[in-house]
Every structure is written in structure tokens, then in C-alpha cells.
Design a protein around this motif. Sequence first.
Motif, mmCIF file in Angstrom:
data_model
loop_
_atom_site.group_PDB
_atom_site.id
_atom_site.type_symbol
_atom_site.label_atom_id
_atom_site.label_comp_id
_atom_site.label_asym_id
_atom_site.label_seq_id
_atom_site.Cartn_x
_atom_site.Cartn_y
_atom_site.Cartn_z
ATOM 1 N N ALA A 72 1.251 3.685 -5.539
ATOM 2 C CA ALA A 72 0.345 3.362 -4.429
ATOM 3 C C ALA A 72 1.026 2.444 -3.421
ATOM 4 O O ALA A 72 1.637 1.446 -3.796
ATOM 5 C CB ALA A 72 -0.904 2.681 -4.966
ATOM 6 N N TYR A 73 0.928 2.791 -2.170
ATOM 7 C CA TYR A 73 1.354 1.900 -1.090
ATOM 8 C C TYR A 73 0.136 1.149 -0.580
ATOM 9 O O TYR A 73 -1.007 1.571 -0.791
ATOM 10 C CB TYR A 73 1.998 2.698 0.046
ATOM 11 C CG TYR A 73 3.451 3.008 -0.204
ATOM 12 C CD1 TYR A 73 4.442 2.102 0.160
ATOM 13 C CD2 TYR A 73 3.839 4.192 -0.824
ATOM 14 C CE1 TYR A 73 5.779 2.375 -0.070
ATOM 15 C CE2 TYR A 73 5.166 4.470 -1.060
ATOM 16 C CZ TYR A 73 6.136 3.557 -0.675
ATOM 17 O OH TYR A 73 7.456 3.829 -0.922
ATOM 18 N N ARG A 74 0.379 0.057 0.125
ATOM 19 C CA ARG A 74 -0.732 -0.762 0.647
ATOM 20 C C ARG A 74 -1.724 0.048 1.470
ATOM 21 O O ARG A 74 -2.928 -0.134 1.353
ATOM 22 C CB ARG A 74 -0.193 -1.907 1.497
ATOM 23 C CG ARG A 74 0.097 -3.137 0.740
ATOM 24 C CD ARG A 74 0.458 -4.238 1.703
ATOM 25 N NE ARG A 74 0.460 -5.485 0.980
ATOM 26 C CZ ARG A 74 0.785 -6.627 1.494
ATOM 27 N NH1 ARG A 74 1.135 -6.707 2.755
ATOM 28 N NH2 ARG A 74 0.772 -7.710 0.774
ATOM 29 N N PHE A 75 -1.233 0.932 2.342
ATOM 30 C CA PHE A 75 -2.152 1.697 3.191
ATOM 31 C C PHE A 75 -3.028 2.609 2.344
ATOM 32 O O PHE A 75 -4.184 2.855 2.693
ATOM 33 C CB PHE A 75 -1.400 2.467 4.292
ATOM 34 C CG PHE A 75 -0.550 3.606 3.817
ATOM 35 C CD1 PHE A 75 -1.065 4.895 3.743
ATOM 36 C CD2 PHE A 75 0.775 3.399 3.477
ATOM 37 C CE1 PHE A 75 -0.276 5.951 3.335
ATOM 38 C CE2 PHE A 75 1.575 4.450 3.070
ATOM 39 C CZ PHE A 75 1.047 5.728 2.985
ATOM 40 N N GLN A 76 -2.524 3.109 1.223
ATOM 41 C CA GLN A 76 -3.340 3.924 0.335
ATOM 42 C C GLN A 76 -4.421 3.071 -0.339
ATOM 43 O O GLN A 76 -5.567 3.487 -0.464
ATOM 44 C CB GLN A 76 -2.464 4.589 -0.727
ATOM 45 C CG GLN A 76 -1.532 5.636 -0.155
ATOM 46 C CD GLN A 76 -0.578 6.167 -1.197
ATOM 47 O OE1 GLN A 76 0.312 5.455 -1.638
ATOM 48 N NE2 GLN A 76 -0.773 7.418 -1.597
ATOM 49 N N GLY A 91 -2.337 -6.794 -7.954
ATOM 50 C CA GLY A 91 -0.986 -6.266 -8.082
ATOM 51 C C GLY A 91 -0.080 -6.758 -6.989
ATOM 52 O O GLY A 91 -0.465 -7.603 -6.170
ATOM 53 N N ALA A 92 1.124 -6.199 -6.959
ATOM 54 C CA ALA A 92 2.136 -6.577 -5.978
ATOM 55 C C ALA A 92 3.065 -5.391 -5.759
ATOM 56 O O ALA A 92 3.152 -4.489 -6.593
ATOM 57 C CB ALA A 92 2.937 -7.777 -6.484
ATOM 58 N N GLY A 93 3.769 -5.412 -4.643
ATOM 59 C CA GLY A 93 4.748 -4.372 -4.342
ATOM 60 C C GLY A 93 6.011 -4.563 -5.161
ATOM 61 O O GLY A 93 6.400 -5.688 -5.458
ATOM 62 N N TRP A 102 3.175 0.073 -5.339
ATOM 63 C CA TRP A 102 2.445 -0.816 -6.243
ATOM 64 C C TRP A 102 2.000 -0.011 -7.456
ATOM 65 O O TRP A 102 1.823 1.209 -7.372
ATOM 66 C CB TRP A 102 1.202 -1.368 -5.556
ATOM 67 C CG TRP A 102 1.413 -2.275 -4.400
ATOM 68 C CD1 TRP A 102 2.330 -2.170 -3.387
ATOM 69 C CD2 TRP A 102 0.654 -3.436 -4.100
ATOM 70 N NE1 TRP A 102 2.173 -3.184 -2.498
ATOM 71 C CE2 TRP A 102 1.150 -3.981 -2.910
ATOM 72 C CE3 TRP A 102 -0.409 -4.061 -4.732
ATOM 73 C CZ2 TRP A 102 0.625 -5.124 -2.341
ATOM 74 C CZ3 TRP A 102 -0.939 -5.207 -4.152
ATOM 75 C CH2 TRP A 102 -0.414 -5.738 -2.979
ATOM 76 N N ASN A 103 1.752 -0.706 -8.540
ATOM 77 C CA ASN A 103 1.068 -0.153 -9.714
ATOM 78 C C ASN A 103 -0.154 -1.042 -9.942
ATOM 79 O O ASN A 103 -0.236 -1.753 -10.940
ATOM 80 C CB ASN A 103 1.961 -0.176 -10.953
ATOM 81 C CG ASN A 103 3.140 0.735 -10.831
ATOM 82 O OD1 ASN A 103 3.036 1.807 -10.262
ATOM 83 N ND2 ASN A 103 4.262 0.313 -11.352
ATOM 84 N N THR A 161 1.720 0.493 -15.261
ATOM 85 C CA THR A 161 3.147 0.635 -14.986
ATOM 86 C C THR A 161 3.479 2.088 -14.713
ATOM 87 O O THR A 161 2.651 2.980 -14.913
ATOM 88 C CB THR A 161 3.998 0.083 -16.156
ATOM 89 O OG1 THR A 161 5.352 -0.028 -15.740
ATOM 90 C CG2 THR A 161 3.884 0.966 -17.390
ATOM 91 N N HIS A 162 4.700 2.312 -14.240
ATOM 92 C CA HIS A 162 5.187 3.662 -13.946
ATOM 93 C C HIS A 162 6.673 3.650 -14.220
ATOM 94 O O HIS A 162 7.408 2.881 -13.619
ATOM 95 C CB HIS A 162 4.888 3.993 -12.485
ATOM 96 C CG HIS A 162 5.240 5.391 -12.099
ATOM 97 N ND1 HIS A 162 6.033 5.666 -11.028
ATOM 98 C CD2 HIS A 162 4.891 6.571 -12.642
ATOM 99 C CE1 HIS A 162 6.161 6.990 -10.911
ATOM 100 N NE2 HIS A 162 5.475 7.550 -11.885
ATOM 101 N N LEU A 163 7.116 4.503 -15.127
ATOM 102 C CA LEU A 163 8.502 4.511 -15.550
ATOM 103 C C LEU A 163 9.271 5.657 -14.902
ATOM 104 O O LEU A 163 8.682 6.606 -14.384
ATOM 105 C CB LEU A 163 8.576 4.634 -17.076
ATOM 106 C CG LEU A 163 7.775 3.582 -17.854
ATOM 107 C CD1 LEU A 163 7.796 3.889 -19.326
ATOM 108 C CD2 LEU A 163 8.276 2.189 -17.550
ATOM 109 N N ASP A 164 10.602 5.565 -14.922
ATOM 110 C CA ASP A 164 11.441 6.647 -14.401
ATOM 111 C C ASP A 164 11.169 7.927 -15.171
ATOM 112 O O ASP A 164 10.862 7.925 -16.335
ATOM 113 C CB ASP A 164 12.914 6.297 -14.548
ATOM 114 C CG ASP A 164 13.429 5.401 -13.427
ATOM 115 O OD1 ASP A 164 12.653 5.067 -12.529
ATOM 116 O OD2 ASP A 164 14.623 5.061 -13.471
#
Length: 164
Positions: A72-76, A91-93, A102-103, A161-164
Motif C-alpha cells: 500500500a502506498y499513502r495515496f491508496q 504503519g510506516a513506509g 507500507w504494510n 508483513t510482505h516478503l520477497d
Amino acid sequence: MRIGLVALLLALVPVAALAAPSDPARPLRVVTFNIRNGRAWRDGRHVWWRRRRATATVLRRLRPDVAGLQEAYRFQLRYLRRKLRGYATAGAGRKDGRRGEWNPVLYRTDRLRLERTETRWLSDTPGAPGSRTWGNRSPRIATIGWFTDLADGSSLCVFSTHLD
């Protein structure tokens, strides 16, 4: 093929578990949702501006008490908060705490009270914004939120979280 099937099954499990009617004494509804990078301009008919209403509609229908979002980006997030009244995000970027994906943890403010939030970079230096090790192509983060459930006063800790 097999990975796609596993992802589909994992995606279906939360939906089936969340079909209960809304009630303050009901079990906590928890989902995870990769809303997809809003800056992926090569997504053709799947670009953010074409799927943002559907994303908000899915979240509105599921009515989660807490949702871990990914990519997620801030605008989203601004768009979703406008469309989903009664929700806030923590959260944070991933780049420097402000920029990048962000997650975040999305939560209902009438069900949960945020007590504390923290973002950790998945690296040898988890407190250093933008840090990456262990072969990550991009900085990876985990958003942690500590909550009080207003329905019964219990405590809850949520990771997104989001992993590779």
C-alpha cells in the motif's frame, strides 16, 4: 501452478471464516489483503484507479476488525480511509518511514484501540529505516500494532508483513 493454488486457498480461508453477522460480542474478524502496488502502471486493466472501488467494496463487505494490508502506498491508504468510515491505519513506509510501500494495519476504531505501533525493518538492523539484508531486493518491513479489544478488554498484537 502449485503456488497459485496455495495462495488461492489461503485467500479463501479468511473469507469463509468472516461470514458471521456484525455483533459487538462476535469473534474478532481478521484478514490479510495484498492490495497491490498502486504505482504498477503496467498492470493494464488492473491498475489501481480501475480496481480501487472493488478493493474498498471487498473490505466494506468483509467488515474486518483488523486487516493486514500489503503493498500500500499513502495515496491508496488515503483513498481507502475515505471510503471506509470508522477505520484508521497504523504503519510506516518501508524506505525511510514515510516513503515507499507500507504494510499497514487497518483497524476499526469502534472495536479496537491502538495502544502502540512499531515498524521493524527485516534486516540485521531492524530499527534502521530502509535497511535491507538477507538477500532482500527491496527493504522489507513488519508493522506491529498492539491493541485493546473494546468488546472485552483483551489485548491483541497484530503483525503485517510482505516478503520477497
